[in-house]
Write an enzyme that holds these catalytic residues in place. Sequence first.
Site, PDB file in Angstrom:
ATOM      1  N   LEU A  59     -19.992 111.555  19.105  1.00 13.79           N
ATOM      2  CA  LEU A  59     -19.584 110.154  19.114  1.00 13.79           C
ATOM      3  C   LEU A  59     -20.729 109.239  19.535  1.00 13.79           C
ATOM      4  O   LEU A  59     -20.898 108.144  18.981  1.00 13.79           O
ATOM      5  CB  LEU A  59     -18.393 109.960  20.056  1.00 13.79           C
ATOM      6  CG  LEU A  59     -17.038 110.450  19.557  1.00 13.79           C
ATOM      7  CD1 LEU A  59     -16.016 110.430  20.684  1.00 13.79           C
ATOM      8  CD2 LEU A  59     -16.553 109.581  18.389  1.00 13.79           C
ATOM      9  N   CYS A  60     -21.514 109.680  20.497  1.00 12.90           N
ATOM     10  CA  CYS A  60     -22.629 108.861  20.969  1.00 12.90           C
ATOM     11  C   CYS A  60     -23.652 108.615  19.861  1.00 12.90           C
ATOM     12  O   CYS A  60     -24.323 107.577  19.842  1.00 12.90           O
ATOM     13  CB  CYS A  60     -23.305 109.516  22.173  1.00 12.90           C
ATOM     14  SG  CYS A  60     -22.373 109.312  23.711  1.00 12.90           S
ATOM     15  N   LYS A  61     -23.767 109.549  18.949  1.00 14.62           N
ATOM     16  CA  LYS A  61     -24.687 109.368  17.825  1.00 14.62           C
ATOM     17  C   LYS A  61     -24.100 108.455  16.764  1.00 14.62           C
ATOM     18  O   LYS A  61     -24.805 107.618  16.191  1.00 14.62           O
ATOM     19  CB  LYS A  61     -25.034 110.728  17.220  1.00 14.62           C
ATOM     20  CG  LYS A  61     -25.854 111.622  18.138  1.00 14.62           C
ATOM     21  CD  LYS A  61     -26.121 112.982  17.509  1.00 14.62           C
ATOM     22  CE  LYS A  61     -26.935 113.870  18.447  1.00 14.62           C
ATOM     23  NZ  LYS A  61     -27.169 115.231  17.866  1.00 14.62           N
ATOM     24  N   CYS A 164     -11.269  92.352  22.327  1.00 17.37           N
ATOM     25  CA  CYS A 164     -12.497  92.060  21.587  1.00 17.37           C
ATOM     26  C   CYS A 164     -12.479  90.706  20.883  1.00 17.37           C
ATOM     27  O   CYS A 164     -13.536  90.185  20.535  1.00 17.37           O
ATOM     28  CB  CYS A 164     -12.755  93.164  20.564  1.00 17.37           C
ATOM     29  SG  CYS A 164     -13.208  94.742  21.314  1.00 17.37           S
ATOM     30  N   PHE A 215     -18.322 101.338  24.677  1.00 13.76           N
ATOM     31  CA  PHE A 215     -18.143 100.078  25.402  1.00 13.76           C
ATOM     32  C   PHE A 215     -19.182  99.872  26.505  1.00 13.76           C
ATOM     33  O   PHE A 215     -19.633 100.819  27.143  1.00 13.76           O
ATOM     34  CB  PHE A 215     -16.738  99.998  26.000  1.00 13.76           C
ATOM     35  CG  PHE A 215     -15.670  99.867  24.952  1.00 13.76           C
ATOM     36  CD1 PHE A 215     -15.521  98.696  24.237  1.00 13.76           C
ATOM     37  CD2 PHE A 215     -14.820 100.928  24.671  1.00 13.76           C
ATOM     38  CE1 PHE A 215     -14.538  98.560  23.270  1.00 13.76           C
ATOM     39  CE2 PHE A 215     -13.834 100.816  23.705  1.00 13.76           C
ATOM     40  CZ  PHE A 215     -13.688  99.631  22.999  1.00 13.76           C
ATOM     41  N   HIS A 305     -18.178  89.971  15.576  1.00  9.34           N
ATOM     42  CA  HIS A 305     -18.084  90.839  16.751  1.00  9.34           C
ATOM     43  C   HIS A 305     -18.206  92.296  16.303  1.00  9.34           C
ATOM     44  O   HIS A 305     -17.427  92.766  15.476  1.00  9.34           O
ATOM     45  CB  HIS A 305     -16.753  90.647  17.471  1.00  9.34           C
ATOM     46  CG  HIS A 305     -16.492  91.697  18.498  1.00  9.34           C
ATOM     47  ND1 HIS A 305     -17.065  91.665  19.750  1.00  9.34           N
ATOM     48  CD2 HIS A 305     -15.763  92.842  18.452  1.00  9.34           C
ATOM     49  CE1 HIS A 305     -16.685  92.738  20.424  1.00  9.34           C
ATOM     50  NE2 HIS A 305     -15.893  93.467  19.665  1.00  9.34           N
ATOM     51  N   GLY A 307     -17.204  95.472  16.689  1.00  6.75           N
ATOM     52  CA  GLY A 307     -16.240  96.366  17.312  1.00  6.75           C
ATOM     53  C   GLY A 307     -16.656  97.823  17.240  1.00  6.75           C
ATOM     54  O   GLY A 307     -16.276  98.632  18.090  1.00  6.75           O
ATOM     55  N   GLY A 308     -17.454  98.147  16.241  1.00  7.83           N
ATOM     56  CA  GLY A 308     -17.975  99.492  16.045  1.00  7.83           C
ATOM     57  C   GLY A 308     -18.639  99.555  14.689  1.00  7.83           C
ATOM     58  O   GLY A 308     -18.421  98.689  13.831  1.00  7.83           O
ATOM     59  N   ALA A 310     -18.107 101.458  12.124  1.00  6.52           N
ATOM     60  CA  ALA A 310     -17.188 101.626  10.992  1.00  6.52           C
ATOM     61  C   ALA A 310     -16.633 100.281  10.540  1.00  6.52           C
ATOM     62  O   ALA A 310     -16.493 100.024   9.328  1.00  6.52           O
ATOM     63  CB  ALA A 310     -16.050 102.570  11.373  1.00  6.52           C
ATOM     64  N   ASN A 338     -20.283  97.705  22.555  1.00  5.16           N
ATOM     65  CA  ASN A 338     -19.194  96.754  22.375  1.00  5.16           C
ATOM     66  C   ASN A 338     -18.813  96.259  23.771  1.00  5.16           C
ATOM     67  O   ASN A 338     -18.151  96.959  24.526  1.00  5.16           O
ATOM     68  CB  ASN A 338     -18.013  97.429  21.682  1.00  5.16           C
ATOM     69  CG  ASN A 338     -16.819  96.497  21.513  1.00  5.16           C
ATOM     70  OD1 ASN A 338     -16.738  95.430  22.121  1.00  5.16           O
ATOM     71  ND2 ASN A 338     -15.864  96.906  20.691  1.00  5.16           N
TER      72      ASN A 338
END
Length: 383
Positions: A59-61, A164, A215, A305, A307-308, A310, A338
């Site tokens: 996930l960190c990648k 957010c 986050f 913003h 959010g991520g 994706a 985020n």
Amino acid sequence: MGRMEKMEGRNEINFGNATILALGKAFPHQLVMQEFLVDGYFKNTNCDDPELKQRLTRLCKTTTVKTRYVVMSEEILKKYPELAVEGLPTVKQRLDICNAAVTEMAIEASQSCIKKWGRPISDITHVVYVSSSEARLPGGDLYLAKGLGLSPETKRVMLYFAGCSGGVAGLRVAKDIAENNPGSRVLLATSETTIIGFKPPSVDRPYDLVGVALFGDGAGAMIIGSNPIRDIERPLFELHTAIQHFLPDTEKIIDGRLTEEGISFKLERELPQIIEDNIEDFCDKLISISGINDREYNKLFWAVHPGGPAILNRLEKKLDLSPEKLSASRRALADYGNASSNTIVYVLEYMLEEKKDITDWGLILAFGPGITFEGILTKNLTV
């Protein structure tokens, strides 16, 4: 090419429309490098589950985050070791830390913003304060006003738990205040910390790891006002039209609960798809309300913003945007994660810094619980 083309290049300010006059930001002192996060998190929470550790590493990648600032530190965990223990009632301890931290960061971001604005702090007439990281009476709006030394007559508005979309929601509220109170100057401050939801990893809550990987903490500030004073105030953006829209029956997609263990968040996997399915209609509505008929999205700047990754990827694909259109959002995500309501301030700062990619007109967008869409059609006044 239609009305968009006619509006382009007109850099004058429309009388009465709210403008962003200054931006400011602040962060806690703890900087986390994403490459070291996994080992540190599992050490601090006394967890040695190899499967969870491998999942967080992946996930960190994928989040594309490189660095983040956080309030959480080894000193805090030494003082409150119960924060890293599953199932203990720790909401009081969390709020004690969070309430103090968000106030400190909001004051620092506001002071930075006011200094850039260039007018006396006594000229601030209203405060809009946004946070999803605290809960108390009186609220953070009062502690911010007190910490800055604002007049007791300063009118305050507080937006809690908007997530957010809170930064853009606060900007919409500040716009309405500025435009309906001649001569007013509104301080918008946002401040967030993830300590309110910090938890040890658990196989029963795999979605928590998304938050750990994504986050960050910090604060943001803006000064908003109509009819800037020539040679004193330097307007950055004019806020032309603002709208809000929630999608019925999607309130469980972003689900947050304040419990005895702090805030528990759950983000459903379909969130990016839902945003993709609805973003074009929302943007078209915002643009059409303003009387613009041209739908050439690449003629606009996009302050979104992040959010991520994706969400940014799907928005870029759906609207067929050139890669550079979301560069400020991707840069803010990489540098700060985020940071919830604060992040739109960081995006706007990067957008001004990357002037080569910013056009006359654009959209400020954010997505939050509800699912709620916030959007503001904006004119860049720095071109």
